[in-house]
Write an enzyme that holds these catalytic residues in place. Structure first.
Site, short mmCIF file in Angstrom:
data_model
loop_
_atom_site.label_atom_id
_atom_site.label_comp_id
_atom_site.label_asym_id
_atom_site.label_seq_id
_atom_site.Cartn_x
_atom_site.Cartn_y
_atom_site.Cartn_z
N LYS A 162 -10.85 0.19 -3.35
CA LYS A 162 -11.47 1.30 -2.60
C LYS A 162 -11.47 2.58 -3.45
CE LYS A 162 -8.52 0.89 0.86
NZ LYS A 162 -7.67 -0.20 0.31
N ARG A 178 -7.39 2.52 10.31
CA ARG A 178 -6.58 1.34 9.97
C ARG A 178 -6.05 0.64 11.20
NH1 ARG A 178 -4.87 3.29 4.39
NH2 ARG A 178 -3.74 1.53 3.53
N ARG A 194 -0.94 -1.88 -11.45
CA ARG A 194 -1.67 -0.61 -11.32
C ARG A 194 -0.86 0.58 -11.83
NH1 ARG A 194 -3.98 1.41 -5.64
NH2 ARG A 194 -1.88 0.98 -4.95
N ARG A 207 3.09 3.71 -8.33
CA ARG A 207 3.39 4.14 -6.97
C ARG A 207 4.61 3.40 -6.43
NH1 ARG A 207 -2.33 4.02 -3.80
NH2 ARG A 207 -1.00 2.99 -2.29
N ARG A 217 2.58 -4.58 2.96
CA ARG A 217 1.29 -3.90 3.17
C ARG A 217 0.19 -4.91 3.49
NH1 ARG A 217 0.99 -1.04 -2.36
NH2 ARG A 217 -1.07 -0.29 -1.76
P1 AP5 Z 1 -7.58 0.57 -6.26
O1 AP5 Z 1 -8.97 1.02 -6.42
O2 AP5 Z 1 -6.49 1.55 -6.55
O3 AP5 Z 1 -7.37 -0.12 -4.84
P2 AP5 Z 1 -7.33 0.48 -3.38
O4 AP5 Z 1 -8.13 -0.41 -2.52
O5 AP5 Z 1 -7.68 1.94 -3.40
O6 AP5 Z 1 -5.81 0.23 -3.07
P3 AP5 Z 1 -4.68 1.16 -2.42
O7 AP5 Z 1 -3.37 0.49 -2.75
O8 AP5 Z 1 -4.78 2.58 -2.84
O9 AP5 Z 1 -5.00 1.02 -0.94
P4 AP5 Z 1 -4.07 1.17 0.23
O10 AP5 Z 1 -5.03 1.09 1.33
O11 AP5 Z 1 -2.91 0.26 0.32
O12 AP5 Z 1 -3.34 2.57 -0.06
P5 AP5 Z 1 -3.56 4.03 0.47
O13 AP5 Z 1 -3.36 4.94 -0.64
O14 AP5 Z 1 -4.79 4.12 1.30
O15 AP5 Z 1 -7.38 -0.72 -7.20
C1 AP5 Z 1 -6.13 -1.39 -7.27
C2 AP5 Z 1 -5.89 -1.88 -8.72
O16 AP5 Z 1 -6.88 -2.87 -9.04
C3 AP5 Z 1 -6.04 -0.81 -9.78
O17 AP5 Z 1 -5.11 -1.06 -10.80
C4 AP5 Z 1 -7.47 -0.97 -10.30
O18 AP5 Z 1 -7.59 -0.55 -11.63
C5 AP5 Z 1 -7.65 -2.48 -10.16
N1 AP5 Z 1 -9.05 -2.85 -9.87
C6 AP5 Z 1 -9.90 -2.22 -9.02
N2 AP5 Z 1 -11.09 -2.86 -8.98
C7 AP5 Z 1 -10.96 -3.93 -9.80
C8 AP5 Z 1 -11.84 -4.98 -10.17
N3 AP5 Z 1 -13.10 -5.06 -9.68
N4 AP5 Z 1 -11.39 -5.92 -11.02
C9 AP5 Z 1 -10.14 -5.85 -11.52
N5 AP5 Z 1 -9.25 -4.87 -11.22
C10 AP5 Z 1 -9.65 -3.92 -10.37
O19 AP5 Z 1 -2.37 4.17 1.53
C11 AP5 Z 1 -1.02 4.21 1.10
C12 AP5 Z 1 -0.10 4.33 2.31
O20 AP5 Z 1 -0.39 5.54 3.04
C13 AP5 Z 1 -0.26 3.22 3.37
O21 AP5 Z 1 0.49 2.05 3.04
C14 AP5 Z 1 0.31 3.94 4.62
O22 AP5 Z 1 1.70 4.02 4.57
C15 AP5 Z 1 -0.25 5.34 4.45
N6 AP5 Z 1 -1.60 5.49 5.06
C16 AP5 Z 1 -2.76 5.80 4.44
N7 AP5 Z 1 -3.77 5.85 5.32
C17 AP5 Z 1 -3.24 5.57 6.53
C18 AP5 Z 1 -3.79 5.44 7.83
N8 AP5 Z 1 -5.10 5.62 8.08
N9 AP5 Z 1 -2.95 5.11 8.84
C19 AP5 Z 1 -1.64 4.93 8.64
N10 AP5 Z 1 -1.04 5.03 7.43
C20 AP5 Z 1 -1.85 5.35 6.37
#
Ligand code: AP5
Length: 214
Positions: free
Chosen positions: A13, A88, A127, A160, A171
């Site tokens: 994402k 979510r 990552r 992270r 997660r």
């Molecule tokens: P990346 O693009 O970083 O993936 P992502 O989908 O953004 O993953 P996140 O871990 O950031 O998502 P998340 O939803 O768990 O975390 P968030 O920060 O929202 O890519 C991942 C890796 O893959 C990278 O190394 C990248 O280089 C690689 N990659 C990407 N595309 C690729 C490809 N095509 N091929 C190969 N490699 C690739 O949330 C964190 C925490 O915040 C949650 O756990 C929760 O505690 C809290 N939180 C956030 N939002 C909410 C909400 N709405 N409600 C409740 N809690 C929340």
């Protein structure tokens, strides 16, 4: 254009968001990035979110809905926004729908990045993230030009705390139990655009653009 970028942890994402946001001229609203910034700033929300985030659990709905309501009121969201990481839960999806109805607006599309769990685990353990601008790298798939520093701002990259194997597994469970069911809701509403998230970032980007008719 109001777009939700939907998908499990590690689906790509954050990696894909900039291209969509540039293409449509809409701000990228990542709730994860907002919470991490709030932690660094030491705000109330940052303190409330810290424990849940490190364990890989969800932050309570009322906190998240408040964060999104406030952010989407900003002038740069007047012509739309790209939501990443929100909604979510059913509660968050209800609150988003109610908020948009109050503003006489609606979601235009929900882009769902679909990636199998074993690949997600591999992506997340490898990552590295820029703590300043949030850009993501991977030690094998997407290396920074200079080892250990962000291509864009040269800030040293970090891992992270929630990218440890135990937290990642938690997660993924949380995603399957609480978030994935939202796909059915958006499918019923005719908004869901399923996109295969496997392949190079460029391949995934062009599939997303196709799905959005861009
Ligand atoms: P990346 O693009 O970083 O993936 P992502 O989908 O953004 O993953 P996140 O871990 O950031 O998502 P998340 O939803 O768990 O975390 P968030 O920060 O929202 O890519 C991942 C890796 O893959 C990278 O190394 C990248 O280089 C690689 N990659 C990407 N595309 C690729 C490809 N095509 N091929 C190969 N490699 C690739 O949330 C964190 C925490 O915040 C949650 O756990 C929760 O505690 C809290 N939180 C956030 N939002 C909410 C909400 N709405 N409600 C409740 N809690 C929340």
């Amino acid at each position: 254009m109001r777009v939700v970028l939907f998908g499990p942890p590690g689906a790509g994402k954050g990696t894909q968001a900039k291209a969509i946001s540039d293409r449509f001229g809409i701000p990228h609203l990542s709730t994860g990035d907002m919470l991490r910034a709030a932690r660094v700033a030491g705000t109330d929300i940052g303190r409330k979110a810290a424990e849940a985030m490190d364990k890989g659990s969800l932050v309570p709905d009322d906190v998240m809905v408040g964060v999104i309501e406030e952010r989407t009121r900003a002038p740069d969201c007047k012509n739309g926004f790209l939501l990443d990481g929100f909604p979510r839960t059913e509660g968050q999806a209800d609150a988003l729908a109610a908020m948009l109805t109050r503003n006489s607006s609606k979601i235009d599309a929900v882009v769902s990045l679909d990636v199998p769990d074993d690949l997600l685990l591999d992506r997340l353990v490898g990552r590295w993230t820029c703590p300043k601008d949030g850009s993501s790298y991977h030690e094998v798939n997407l290396r920074p030009r200079k080892v250990g520093v962000c291509d864009l701002c040269e800030t040293p990259l970090v891992q992270r705390p929630d990218d440890k194997a135990d937290a990642i597994k938690h997660r993924l469970n949380v995603f399957h139990q609480q978030t994935d069911p939202l796909k059915r809701r958006y499918e019923r509403e005719g908004l869901l655009r399923g996109v295969r998230g496997v392949g190079s970032p460029d391949e995934v980007r062009s599939r997303i653009q196709q799905a959005l008719g861009a």
